[in-house]
Design an enzyme around this catalytic site. Sequence first.
Site, mmCIF file in Angstrom:
data_model
loop_
_atom_site.group_PDB
_atom_site.id
_atom_site.type_symbol
_atom_site.label_atom_id
_atom_site.label_comp_id
_atom_site.label_asym_id
_atom_site.label_seq_id
_atom_site.Cartn_x
_atom_site.Cartn_y
_atom_site.Cartn_z
ATOM 1 N N ARG A 48 0.650 -1.193 -0.094
ATOM 2 C CA ARG A 48 -0.028 -0.034 0.061
ATOM 3 C C ARG A 48 0.664 1.362 -0.131
ATOM 4 O O ARG A 48 1.970 1.212 0.314
ATOM 5 C CB ARG A 48 -0.925 -0.142 1.227
ATOM 6 N N LYS A 112 4.912 -11.495 9.330
ATOM 7 C CA LYS A 112 4.290 -11.089 7.986
ATOM 8 C C LYS A 112 4.548 -12.002 6.941
ATOM 9 O O LYS A 112 5.659 -12.323 6.593
ATOM 10 C CB LYS A 112 4.657 -9.737 7.546
ATOM 11 N N ARG A 248 -0.485 -1.020 14.352
ATOM 12 C CA ARG A 248 0.557 -1.274 14.822
ATOM 13 C C ARG A 248 0.407 -1.741 16.516
ATOM 14 O O ARG A 248 -0.655 -1.425 17.247
ATOM 15 C CB ARG A 248 1.823 -0.377 14.959
HETATM 16 P P1 ATP Z 1 0.139 -1.618 6.675
HETATM 17 O O1 ATP Z 1 0.091 -2.338 8.253
HETATM 18 O O2 ATP Z 1 -0.453 -0.232 6.782
HETATM 19 O O3 ATP Z 1 -0.484 -2.648 5.707
HETATM 20 P P2 ATP Z 1 2.812 -2.198 5.992
HETATM 21 O O4 ATP Z 1 4.012 -1.624 6.293
HETATM 22 O O5 ATP Z 1 2.366 -3.646 6.259
HETATM 23 O O6 ATP Z 1 1.563 -1.340 6.356
HETATM 24 P P3 ATP Z 1 2.240 -3.047 3.140
HETATM 25 O O7 ATP Z 1 1.928 -1.840 1.978
HETATM 26 O O8 ATP Z 1 0.974 -3.888 3.645
HETATM 27 O O9 ATP Z 1 2.572 -2.112 4.297
HETATM 28 O O10 ATP Z 1 3.426 -3.830 2.748
HETATM 29 C C1 ATP Z 1 4.732 -3.430 2.400
HETATM 30 C C2 ATP Z 1 5.580 -3.697 3.837
HETATM 31 O O11 ATP Z 1 5.822 -5.141 3.879
HETATM 32 C C3 ATP Z 1 7.200 -3.086 3.384
HETATM 33 O O12 ATP Z 1 7.201 -1.818 3.831
HETATM 34 C C4 ATP Z 1 7.796 -4.142 4.157
HETATM 35 O O13 ATP Z 1 7.969 -3.542 5.505
HETATM 36 C C5 ATP Z 1 7.019 -5.504 4.281
HETATM 37 N N1 ATP Z 1 7.491 -6.450 3.362
HETATM 38 C C6 ATP Z 1 7.951 -6.255 2.060
HETATM 39 N N2 ATP Z 1 8.129 -7.340 1.472
HETATM 40 C C7 ATP Z 1 8.015 -8.435 2.328
HETATM 41 C C8 ATP Z 1 8.111 -9.908 2.267
HETATM 42 N N3 ATP Z 1 8.436 -10.316 1.309
HETATM 43 N N4 ATP Z 1 7.716 -10.575 3.401
HETATM 44 C C9 ATP Z 1 7.365 -9.870 4.685
HETATM 45 N N5 ATP Z 1 7.186 -8.304 4.780
HETATM 46 C C10 ATP Z 1 7.541 -7.890 3.533
#
Ligand code: ATP
Length: 261
Positions: A48, A112, A248
């Site tokens: 996002r 994640k 968070r």
């Molecule tokens: P939100 O909680 O608002 O969704 P987010 O930081 O999870 O924020 P996203 O857009 O869902 O943002 O996902 C992008 C983020 O995920 C990146 O900024 C990084 O921190 C994390 N990320 C990127 N690639 C991977 C991966 N392969 N596995 C796990 N995490 C990742």
Amino acid sequence: MSEAARRGLAIEVLASTGSTNADLRQRIGQLDAPLLLAAEAQTAGRGRAGRSWLAEPGDSLCFSLAWPFHIPLARLAGLPLAVGVAVASTLRALGRPVQLKWPNDLLLDGAKLGGILVESLPARAGQSAAPLWAVIGIGLNVHANSARDARLGHPAAILGGALDRNVLLAALADALSDTLGQFAAEGLAPFVDRWQRWHAHAGQPVVILEQGRVLHEGTATGIDAAGCLLLDTGGQLVSVAAGDVSLRIPVASESPDAAAD
Ligand code: ATP
């Protein structure tokens, strides 16, 4: 016959591309039916708000699905949550106890595992399939990869085990075909119960950030019928729309393995 095959879902696979969502966005004007585009590697995968999604060749499953809708744009708001339920349901059936982080992340053991990015576009004038298209991007970590983890700064969750990515893609294509058909007809309602059951932060203290600033603090209680997060802020129930806010865990209650960013 699988649901995806019954619906005639076309599937294309690329060795490498920048972003499957960006590719499908460009092709929407030429599409008259749903198309699933997968890539072995993405060099500019996005989350996002332009955040990046890291996928090294062969370590993950990255694909996007372009799907036509005959519903008003506002009714697409709950779609990322319905897609989350479809993906979690498929992975749970394969023995991975995946949970959902509002609004669009998939967690395994608190870390994640994957992300979902839904973008919507108007159809070109005269396009027969529908007035509105959704491009639904999904990235899932399948195998361990030290280069990815080094770039992230921590180990990502992985599905692991002997999962064949082609079999997984077919199962997800089926589940998504079912889900998108049902979502178009009934909205988010049929998915809310499972979302609540698999909610990673149910009953936990969370903070909601907007561009790094704390917008709300409270206890995550679940989602409403529109997919907004319901937050108990001390007697008052606040409903938070996804927009570009992020959930968070407050630092004081964060456990070492709950670093779900
Ligand atoms: P939100 O909680 O608002 O969704 P987010 O930081 O999870 O924020 P996203 O857009 O869902 O943002 O996902 C992008 C983020 O995920 C990146 O900024 C990084 O921190 C994390 N990320 C990127 N690639 C991977 C991966 N392969 N596995 C796990 N995490 C990742």
